[in-house]
Enzyme design. Structure first.
Site, PDB file in Angstrom:
ATOM      1  N   HIS A  18       0.855  -1.187   0.000  1.00  0.00           N
ATOM      2  CA  HIS A  18       0.000   0.000   0.000  1.00  0.00           C
ATOM      3  C   HIS A  18       0.891   1.237   0.000  1.00  0.00           C
ATOM      4  CE1 HIS A  18       0.845   0.474   4.257  1.00  0.00           C
ATOM      5  NE2 HIS A  18       0.241  -0.654   4.580  1.00  0.00           N
ATOM      6  N   HIS A  21       4.003   1.491   2.378  1.00  0.00           N
ATOM      7  CA  HIS A  21       5.236   0.820   1.916  1.00  0.00           C
ATOM      8  C   HIS A  21       5.847   1.619   0.763  1.00  0.00           C
ATOM      9  CE1 HIS A  21       2.398  -2.600   3.036  1.00  0.00           C
ATOM     10  NE2 HIS A  21       3.259  -2.544   4.041  1.00  0.00           N
ATOM     11  N   CYS A 132       2.247 -10.571  20.270  1.00  0.00           N
ATOM     12  CA  CYS A 132       1.354 -10.022  19.243  1.00  0.00           C
ATOM     13  C   CYS A 132       1.855 -10.503  17.887  1.00  0.00           C
ATOM     14  CB  CYS A 132       1.321  -8.489  19.285  1.00  0.00           C
ATOM     15  SG  CYS A 132       0.456  -7.801  17.852  1.00  0.00           S
ATOM     16  N   CYS A 135       2.657  -7.734  15.315  1.00  0.00           N
ATOM     17  CA  CYS A 135       3.985  -7.104  15.444  1.00  0.00           C
ATOM     18  C   CYS A 135       5.091  -8.147  15.326  1.00  0.00           C
ATOM     19  CB  CYS A 135       4.156  -6.453  16.816  1.00  0.00           C
ATOM     20  SG  CYS A 135       3.055  -5.110  17.174  1.00  0.00           S
ATOM     21  N   CYS A 149      -3.103  -4.617  21.479  1.00  0.00           N
ATOM     22  CA  CYS A 149      -1.952  -3.967  20.839  1.00  0.00           C
ATOM     23  C   CYS A 149      -2.469  -2.727  20.102  1.00  0.00           C
ATOM     24  CB  CYS A 149      -1.302  -4.939  19.854  1.00  0.00           C
ATOM     25  SG  CYS A 149      -0.213  -4.099  18.694  1.00  0.00           S
ATOM     26  N   HIS A 152      -2.290  -3.114  16.215  1.00  0.00           N
ATOM     27  CA  HIS A 152      -3.061  -4.143  15.505  1.00  0.00           C
ATOM     28  C   HIS A 152      -4.456  -4.357  16.062  1.00  0.00           C
ATOM     29  CE1 HIS A 152       1.125  -4.840  14.302  1.00  0.00           C
ATOM     30  NE2 HIS A 152       0.543  -5.029  13.136  1.00  0.00           N
ATOM     31  N   LYS A 300      -6.263   5.623  10.382  1.00  0.00           N
ATOM     32  CA  LYS A 300      -5.203   4.649  10.155  1.00  0.00           C
ATOM     33  C   LYS A 300      -5.567   3.829   8.908  1.00  0.00           C
ATOM     34  CE  LYS A 300      -3.272   0.743  12.607  1.00  0.00           C
ATOM     35  NZ  LYS A 300      -1.892   0.666  12.559  1.00  0.00           N
ATOM     36  N   LYS A 303      -7.127  -2.685   6.389  1.00  0.00           N
ATOM     37  CA  LYS A 303      -7.960  -3.501   5.510  1.00  0.00           C
ATOM     38  C   LYS A 303      -9.397  -3.480   6.003  1.00  0.00           C
ATOM     39  CE  LYS A 303      -4.922  -6.915   5.373  1.00  0.00           C
ATOM     40  NZ  LYS A 303      -4.352  -8.224   5.393  1.00  0.00           N
TER      41      LYS A 303
HETATM   42  N1  MSP Z   1       8.954  -6.968   8.172  1.00  0.00           N
HETATM   43  C1  MSP Z   1       9.095  -5.866   9.081  1.00  0.00           C
HETATM   44  C2  MSP Z   1      10.370  -5.095   8.816  1.00  0.00           C
HETATM   45  C3  MSP Z   1      11.628  -5.879   8.896  1.00  0.00           C
HETATM   46  S1  MSP Z   1      13.006  -4.916   8.463  1.00  0.00           S
HETATM   47  C4  MSP Z   1      14.314  -5.815   8.891  1.00  0.00           C
HETATM   48  C5  MSP Z   1       7.910  -4.942   8.935  1.00  0.00           C
HETATM   49  N2  MSP Z   1       7.244  -5.005   7.790  1.00  0.00           N
HETATM   50  S2  MSP Z   1       5.948  -4.112   7.401  1.00  0.00           S
HETATM   51  O1  MSP Z   1       5.452  -4.672   6.173  1.00  0.00           O
HETATM   52  O2  MSP Z   1       5.059  -4.037   8.477  1.00  0.00           O
HETATM   53  O3  MSP Z   1       6.535  -2.712   7.044  1.00  0.00           O
HETATM   54  C6  MSP Z   1       6.671  -1.691   7.987  1.00  0.00           C
HETATM   55  C7  MSP Z   1       7.199  -0.478   7.280  1.00  0.00           C
HETATM   56  O4  MSP Z   1       6.336  -0.134   6.165  1.00  0.00           O
HETATM   57  C8  MSP Z   1       7.218   0.778   8.120  1.00  0.00           C
HETATM   58  O5  MSP Z   1       8.355   0.859   8.952  1.00  0.00           O
HETATM   59  C9  MSP Z   1       7.223   1.826   7.035  1.00  0.00           C
HETATM   60  O6  MSP Z   1       8.489   1.890   6.457  1.00  0.00           O
HETATM   61  C10 MSP Z   1       6.233   1.258   6.037  1.00  0.00           C
HETATM   62  N3  MSP Z   1       4.868   1.630   6.367  1.00  0.00           N
HETATM   63  C11 MSP Z   1       3.824   0.774   6.578  1.00  0.00           C
HETATM   64  N4  MSP Z   1       2.705   1.499   6.812  1.00  0.00           N
HETATM   65  C12 MSP Z   1       2.983   2.813   6.770  1.00  0.00           C
HETATM   66  C13 MSP Z   1       2.235   3.999   6.908  1.00  0.00           C
HETATM   67  N5  MSP Z   1       0.952   3.990   7.151  1.00  0.00           N
HETATM   68  N6  MSP Z   1       2.894   5.179   6.801  1.00  0.00           N
HETATM   69  C14 MSP Z   1       4.239   5.238   6.536  1.00  0.00           C
HETATM   70  N7  MSP Z   1       4.963   4.140   6.407  1.00  0.00           N
HETATM   71  C15 MSP Z   1       4.377   2.921   6.516  1.00  0.00           C
HETATM   72  O7  MSP Z   1       7.662  -4.167   9.837  1.00  0.00           O
END
Ligand code: MSP
Length: 508
Positions: A18, A21, A132, A135, A149, A152, A300, A303
């Site tokens: 999304h 990312h 969790c 997380c 949490c 989540h 936030k 889904k």
């Molecule tokens: N798999 C772990 C990271 C491991 S790194 C060694 C993880 N993955 S995640 O898919 O949850 O990705 C988290 C990251 O996605 C956040 O730190 C950020 O970089 C990005 N984001 C996910 N949602 C976001 C927002 N709503 N806003 C900004 N960035 C976001 O955690």
């Protein structure tokens, strides 16, 4: 020659890509492209995080083998990043053999080491706690809101397991010292203070293995256990560079890294990861930088709420460069930001169609109209007019060197504003009427030269538009091999015949 190694988090494949990312990845891409433009040796890594209970459960729900699930989902991230024109040098998947093998080597190496207090790095124990799955981490009572949490919105599970542990508590003082002597760089300041606060409370030891999670890398010395997903995930930043193999060429060339992420996962990167690296006898990261979180219309992204914006859809709606531009500039440095389709359209109109697009059309349009009266030999007061461009480059670099992408873009738009004002003040159409071709030539050539600089400055942010502008101006073919110091110098252009075009058509 300077080097720059930038990483994004590796994304969990249980979620589809999304714009959250996309945001981190676009910012990393802008920084990587900027460093390549400067001529730095640059390496940019992103990828997917594919092990652990969360992924396994998501696969099970749709009756998929976890590997098949990971293959499909990881491909979605790769497609999204290709669509966003992301220029990563590698894409690592944690279910790849190269990663799995290197993780085992790294863990064995760590096991042979000692903590800063001279103890064994790993020990076996039993842990009882609240886990969790969202997380993929244990939570403390005080982390929960109404027993749930906060990230989540569900209750963690009570788990009691036999695990292997990393004696993280022994690294507390070393990490504190490195934060205070500036060796461990964490930005922005608010995150650094947050990490120092956690160290003041004292770090607890962390599990490095799980007992009942089959979807993972087996722990080399206890095959009943799999490696805890966060521990191996962090290692991707060095396994991708060949760490744990004989040939560590990329690692030697590029390590240490600048790690980019959102604030949700800073603790893993700023405390646990440096402790792992210290155990390995390797350098700690060059910088751990955490940006804020995006919400959608104040909510936030989730889904359940159904407000998740798919980056591919966004590119289809407004185009790749506008999508990159909007996401990269909507969040103020370090803060949280909010995305809305209305504001996205407003920004497109104000900054792209009416801002850059209009300026480009205006200047090249005037050039075409007055082309036969333009004298390329006219004397231009370079000293005077290069000042604004030099100043813009200086501020732009300063911001990008400090990862403040939105302000760097702001500098370019200030230059666009300067050009608009310059047109209004000098009124080329009146100069043409008065047949003052000397002044007319000067004004048009100054504006074209400014456009050339704008074309280069936006190249990390909007790569296609940059190529478009430079090509239309007639420079790109000859200029693309130009050295950075030369291309940002004022007044180097040869005689060209700029073409007119609409860079940003009105949105439907
Ligand atoms: N798999 C772990 C990271 C491991 S790194 C060694 C993880 N993955 S995640 O898919 O949850 O990705 C988290 C990251 O996605 C956040 O730190 C950020 O970089 C990005 N984001 C996910 N949602 C976001 C927002 N709503 N806003 C900004 N960035 C976001 O955690």
């Amino acid at each position: 020659m300077a080097k720059f190694y930038i990483t994004t988090p590796i994304y969990y494949v249980n979620d589809k890509p999304h714009i959250g990312h996309a945001y981190t990845t676009i910012v990393a891409d802008i920084l990587a492209r900027y460093h390549r433009l400067k001529g730095d040796q640059t390496y940019f890594l992103t990828g997917t995080d594919e092990h652990g209970s969360k992924v396994a459960q998501s696969a099970e729900k749709i009756n998929y083998h976890p590997q098949k699930f990971c293959d499909e989902r990881s491909a979605m991230y790769q497609l999204a990043f290709d669509t966003l024109n992301i220029s990563n040098d590698d894409f690592i998947r944690t279910t790849e053999k190269r990663h799995e093998e290197r993780v085992m080597v790294i863990l064995e190496k760590m096991k042979k080491g000692k903590t800063p207090k001279g103890n064994d790095v790993f020990f076996e124990g039993e842990y009882s706690g609240l886990y969790c799955t969202g997380c993929e981490a244990y939570k403390k009572e005080e982390d929960l809101i109404d027993g749930k949490c906060p990230d989540h919105l569900r209750e963690p599970e009570q788990i009691t397991e036999k695990n292997w542990f990393f004696r993280l508590s022994d690294y507390n003082d070393v990490l504190m010292e490195k934060i205070f002597n500036g060796e461990l760089k964490i930005a922005p300041e608010i995150r650094k203070n947050e990490m120092a606060g956690l160290l003041k409370q004292g770090l607890e030891d962390v599990a490095i293995s799980r007992n009942n999670v089959a979807w993972g890398i087996p722990l080399p010395w206890d095959k009943e256990q799999t490696v805890y997903v966060w521990i191996e995930a962090l290692m991707n930043y060095i396994t991708a560079l060949g760490y744990g193999t004989k040939n560590q060429k990329l690692f030697k060339k590029f390590w240490p890294a600048v790690h980019l992420m959102a604030k949700d996962i800073i603790k893993f990167h700023a405390l646990i990861w440096p402790a792992i690296l210290i155990t390995l006898g390797e350098q700690i990261p060059e910088l751990v930088f955490a940006h804020g979180f995006f919400t959608i219309n104040g909510q936030k992204m989730s889904k359940t709420i159904g407000n998740v914006i798919d980056p591919i859809q966004l590119v289809n709606d407004i185009g790749v460069d506008p999508a990159r531009f909007y996401l990269a500039t909507e969040m103020t440095f370090g803060n949280d930001g909010d995305v809305s389709i209305e504001r996205m359209k407003e920004a497109y109109g104000a900054h792209l169609a009416n801002g850059l697009g209009n300026l480009f059309a205006r200047i090249t349009g005037m050039y075409s109209k007055y082309a036969e009266n333009i004298d390329y030999k006219v004397k231009i007061n370079t000293k005077k007019y290069s000042l604004i461009v030099d100043e813009t480059w200086k501020n732009y670099e300063n911001f990008l060197d400090n990862l403040v992408v939105d302000n760097a873009v702001g500098e370019v738009w200030k230059l666009i504003g300067w050009c608009d004002k310059f047109v209004e003040e000098n009124k080329p159409w009146e100069l043409a009427k008065q047949k003052d071709y000397k002044k007319l030539s000067e004004v048009i050539l100054i504006l074209l030269e400014n456009l050339r600089h704008i074309g280069w400055m936006i190249s990390p942010i909007m790569p296609d538009t940059s190529v478009n502008i430079l090509t239309l101006l007639g420079y790109f073919d000859t200029d693309k091999t130009l050295k950075y110091a030369k291309l940002k110098k004022w007044g180097i252009q040869a005689k060209t015949s700029p073409q007119n075009a609409i860079l940003f058509p009105r949105l439907a």
